[in-house]
Design an enzyme around this catalytic site. Structure first.
Site, mmCIF file in Angstrom:
data_model
loop_
_atom_site.group_PDB
_atom_site.id
_atom_site.type_symbol
_atom_site.label_atom_id
_atom_site.label_comp_id
_atom_site.label_asym_id
_atom_site.label_seq_id
_atom_site.Cartn_x
_atom_site.Cartn_y
_atom_site.Cartn_z
ATOM 1 N N LYS A 31 35.639 59.544 -22.587
ATOM 2 C CA LYS A 31 36.629 59.304 -23.643
ATOM 3 C C LYS A 31 36.459 57.908 -24.235
ATOM 4 O O LYS A 31 36.473 57.744 -25.463
ATOM 5 C CB LYS A 31 38.033 59.494 -23.057
ATOM 6 C CG LYS A 31 39.161 59.365 -24.045
ATOM 7 C CD LYS A 31 40.411 60.069 -23.554
ATOM 8 C CE LYS A 31 41.198 59.305 -22.523
ATOM 9 N NZ LYS A 31 41.806 58.065 -23.036
ATOM 10 N N ARG A 36 34.545 54.694 -29.052
ATOM 11 C CA ARG A 36 33.740 53.567 -29.550
ATOM 12 C C ARG A 36 32.604 54.047 -30.440
ATOM 13 O O ARG A 36 32.277 53.407 -31.454
ATOM 14 C CB ARG A 36 33.226 52.755 -28.364
ATOM 15 C CG ARG A 36 34.366 51.943 -27.701
ATOM 16 C CD ARG A 36 34.036 51.569 -26.286
ATOM 17 N NE ARG A 36 35.041 50.687 -25.695
ATOM 18 C CZ ARG A 36 36.235 51.069 -25.217
ATOM 19 N NH1 ARG A 36 36.610 52.349 -25.285
ATOM 20 N NH2 ARG A 36 37.071 50.192 -24.677
ATOM 21 N N ARG A 134 54.634 52.264 -25.910
ATOM 22 C CA ARG A 134 53.646 51.458 -25.161
ATOM 23 C C ARG A 134 53.476 50.074 -25.787
ATOM 24 O O ARG A 134 53.496 49.939 -27.008
ATOM 25 C CB ARG A 134 52.315 52.214 -25.076
ATOM 26 C CG ARG A 134 52.482 53.494 -24.266
ATOM 27 C CD ARG A 134 51.196 54.241 -24.115
ATOM 28 N NE ARG A 134 50.229 53.531 -23.321
ATOM 29 C CZ ARG A 134 48.978 53.935 -23.141
ATOM 30 N NH1 ARG A 134 48.553 55.041 -23.718
ATOM 31 N NH2 ARG A 134 48.163 53.246 -22.387
ATOM 32 N N SER A 179 41.993 44.223 -19.630
ATOM 33 C CA SER A 179 42.142 45.466 -20.392
ATOM 34 C C SER A 179 41.007 45.601 -21.388
ATOM 35 O O SER A 179 40.828 44.745 -22.261
ATOM 36 C CB SER A 179 43.487 45.462 -21.136
ATOM 37 O OG SER A 179 43.445 46.387 -22.205
ATOM 38 N N ASP A 330 42.444 54.600 -14.225
ATOM 39 C CA ASP A 330 42.877 55.946 -14.617
ATOM 40 C C ASP A 330 42.843 56.948 -13.451
ATOM 41 O O ASP A 330 43.292 58.089 -13.599
ATOM 42 C CB ASP A 330 42.003 56.464 -15.768
ATOM 43 C CG ASP A 330 42.234 55.653 -17.044
ATOM 44 O OD1 ASP A 330 43.340 55.097 -17.207
ATOM 45 O OD2 ASP A 330 41.312 55.563 -17.866
ATOM 46 N N ARG A 403 46.593 63.062 -17.268
ATOM 47 C CA ARG A 403 46.048 62.829 -15.917
ATOM 48 C C ARG A 403 47.029 63.269 -14.832
ATOM 49 O O ARG A 403 46.624 63.642 -13.740
ATOM 50 C CB ARG A 403 45.650 61.365 -15.753
ATOM 51 C CG ARG A 403 44.589 60.953 -16.785
ATOM 52 C CD ARG A 403 43.731 59.816 -16.361
ATOM 53 N NE ARG A 403 43.046 59.246 -17.519
ATOM 54 C CZ ARG A 403 41.914 59.711 -18.061
ATOM 55 N NH1 ARG A 403 41.327 60.766 -17.545
ATOM 56 N NH2 ARG A 403 41.372 59.131 -19.116
HETATM 57 C C1 S3P Z 1 40.433 52.396 -21.978
HETATM 58 C C2 S3P Z 1 40.845 51.353 -21.203
HETATM 59 C C3 S3P Z 1 41.853 51.489 -20.139
HETATM 60 C C4 S3P Z 1 42.077 52.946 -19.746
HETATM 61 C C5 S3P Z 1 42.175 53.854 -20.929
HETATM 62 C C6 S3P Z 1 40.924 53.769 -21.785
HETATM 63 C C7 S3P Z 1 39.438 52.123 -23.044
HETATM 64 O O1 S3P Z 1 43.075 50.967 -20.613
HETATM 65 O O2 S3P Z 1 43.234 53.070 -18.946
HETATM 66 O O3 S3P Z 1 42.343 55.195 -20.501
HETATM 67 O O4 S3P Z 1 38.823 53.074 -23.541
HETATM 68 O O5 S3P Z 1 39.253 50.947 -23.382
HETATM 69 P P1 S3P Z 1 43.391 49.392 -20.541
HETATM 70 O O6 S3P Z 1 42.404 48.710 -21.403
HETATM 71 O O7 S3P Z 1 44.773 49.221 -21.084
HETATM 72 O O8 S3P Z 1 43.283 49.024 -19.104
#
Ligand code: S3P
Length: 443
Positions: A31, A36, A134, A179, A330, A403
């Site tokens: 994902k 990206r 969020r 993050s 995740d 999830r």
């Molecule tokens: C993701 C980063 C993670 C992850 C999300 C996908 C991403 O979140 O939990 O499912 O694609 O950059 P955080 O960047 O908030 O940790």
């Protein structure tokens, strides 16, 4: 399908207890990499070809937003190559409607970084009721340091958010949480800022953006202790690429845990992305002494990939904390299911980020597993789970979180008596075929 007989409501699914799992499964595309590939392709010069793009709701949200701003993206269908015609670094147009990010935090946070520097254009981003709760300050505040103007409820924390495109300046930004969404938003903004940008993370988060931006031609350096420091110099345009998306280890995680827990199980999960910033689940499964073999390790388009074979066996309880969290953030819901089936106490700490995911995943897992008879204690930053009790079938609810839906499906298979799962359709956010695959692998 895991459904038996007519469903009283379309999303209420009966989960049958018992049986085992065997066979080979190919999980859908990663994902994070899918988002990206679409985003970077859209702001490149020329065509980007994506093989293995995840055909699920979250990447579809990203594609819909990009199309609304003038990028041309071919239809996204399972098994089909996707082509993106890029509009260049500053070519996205002002859309004539609100951009709907659906349930996808990655879409909204990366879009904020992408759009903040589009001078003279105005954008409004929204999402579903979960996404509108969020926190977006983690992106809008560091972007404001670069000169961005982002407004919304709670001083720009909650969507709907309005972005007034501005000229941005590069900056040195230390992010308070590890993050990848925040880091990637800042790197996207940095591409057209005046001067270079450094992003310094408290711990390295998934590095798909760094790998892919470099492959697309960005001037980007990764340094510092354990790759926590990323430097991006603007000025280079991106060039369309061929991206091969590996299978998502976060989707594979459900089969890995199910294969380790379900008596008699023997599963092979093919073509799984094994980027070291994502493989915390394998480290924990090793700590549990799960029987997992990594086969056919290879590199595909700049990302490590392998096949994983898992067979059932006794499991030890585990402990993990803040250090590993970015590598398995995740996978905490499915690991909390695994803990219920090990003799002894497992402890998850340093996981307060779980409270701001699609749902408050610590609270939801504690609530749902308690309904099945699990002994689970919720802490501010984690869970303590005393395993070894027989779980019983129950009326379960995904509470709209993909999830959680898939984690509960694994728990329900191991319970005594059948369960029902409300809002099971949530799985389609990242894994639309999950329910049919579960039925196919079950014997
Ligand atoms: C993701 C980063 C993670 C992850 C999300 C996908 C991403 O979140 O939990 O499912 O694609 O950059 P955080 O960047 O908030 O940790």
């Amino acid at each position: 399908m895991a459904t038996k007989g007519p469903n009283p409501a379309p999303s209420l699914r009966e989960l049958i207890a018992g049986g085992t799992l065997s066979g080979t499964v190919t999980v859908p595309g990663d994902k994070s990499i899918s988002h990206r590939a679409l985003l970077f392709g859209a702001i490149s010069e020329g065509t980007t070809t994506i093989d293995g793009l995840l055909p699920a709701e979250d990447p579809l949200s990203t594609a819909a937003c990009l199309r609304a701003m003038g990028a041309s993206i071919s239809p996204i269908r399972a098994g089909e190559i996707v082509q993106v015609e890029g509009v260049g670094l500053d070519g996205l147009q002002e859309p004539d409607d609100v951009l709907d990010c659906g349930n996808s935090g990655t879409t909204m946070r990366l879009m904020l970084g992408l759009l903040a520097g589009r001078k003279g254009r105005h954008f409004v981003l929204t999402g579903d009721s979960s996404l509108r709760r969020r926190p977006m300050h983690r992106v809008s505040q560091p972007l404001a340091v670069m000169g961005a103007t982002i407004q919304g409820r709670d001083a720009g924390n909650f969507a709907p958010l309005a972005v007034q495109g501005q000229p941005l300046r590069g900056a040195v930004i230390g992010t308070p949480v590890a993050s990848a969404q925040v880091k990637s938003a800042l790197l996207l903004a940095a591409l057209t800022a005046e001067g270079s940008t450094s992003v310094i993370e408290p711990a390295q988060s998934r590095d798909h953006s760094e790998r892919m931006l470099r492959a697309f031609g960005a001037d980007l350096e990764v340094g510092g202790e354990l790759g926590r420091h990323i430097l991006l110099r603007p000025g280079r345009s991106l060039r369309g690429q061929t991206v091969v998306v590996p299978g998502d280890i976060s989707s594979a995680a459900f089969w890995l845990v199910a294969g380790a827990l379900v008596p008699g199980a023997d599963l092979t999960v093919e073509n799984v992305g094994l980027n070291p910033t994502r493989t915390g689940i394998l480290e924990v499964l090793e700590q549990m002494e799960a029987k997992i073999e990594v086969l056919n390790r290879r590199d595909v388009a700049g990302e490590p990939v392998g096949d994983l074979r898992v067979t059932h066996g006794p499991l030890k309880p585990f402990r993990f904390g803040e250090e590993i969290m970015p590598r398995l953030v995740d996978e905490v819901p499915i690991l909390s299911v695994a803990a219920c089936f090990c003799d002894g106490e497992s402890r998850i700490s340093g996981a307060s980020e779980l409270r701001v995911k699609e749902t408050d995943r610590l609270a939801v897992m504690a609530r749902q597993l308690t309904a099945m008879g699990a002994e689970i204690e919720e802490h501010a930053d984690g869970l303590s789970i005393r395993g070894g009790r027989q779980l019983h079938g129950a009326a379960l609810d995904s509470e709209t979180d993909h999830r959680i839906a898939m984690s509960l499906a694994v728990a329900a298979m191991l319970a005594k008596g059948n369960s029902s799962l409300a809002r099971s359709e949530a799985a389609a956010v990242s894994y639309p075929e999950f329910w049919s695959e579960l039925e196919r692998l079950r014997c």
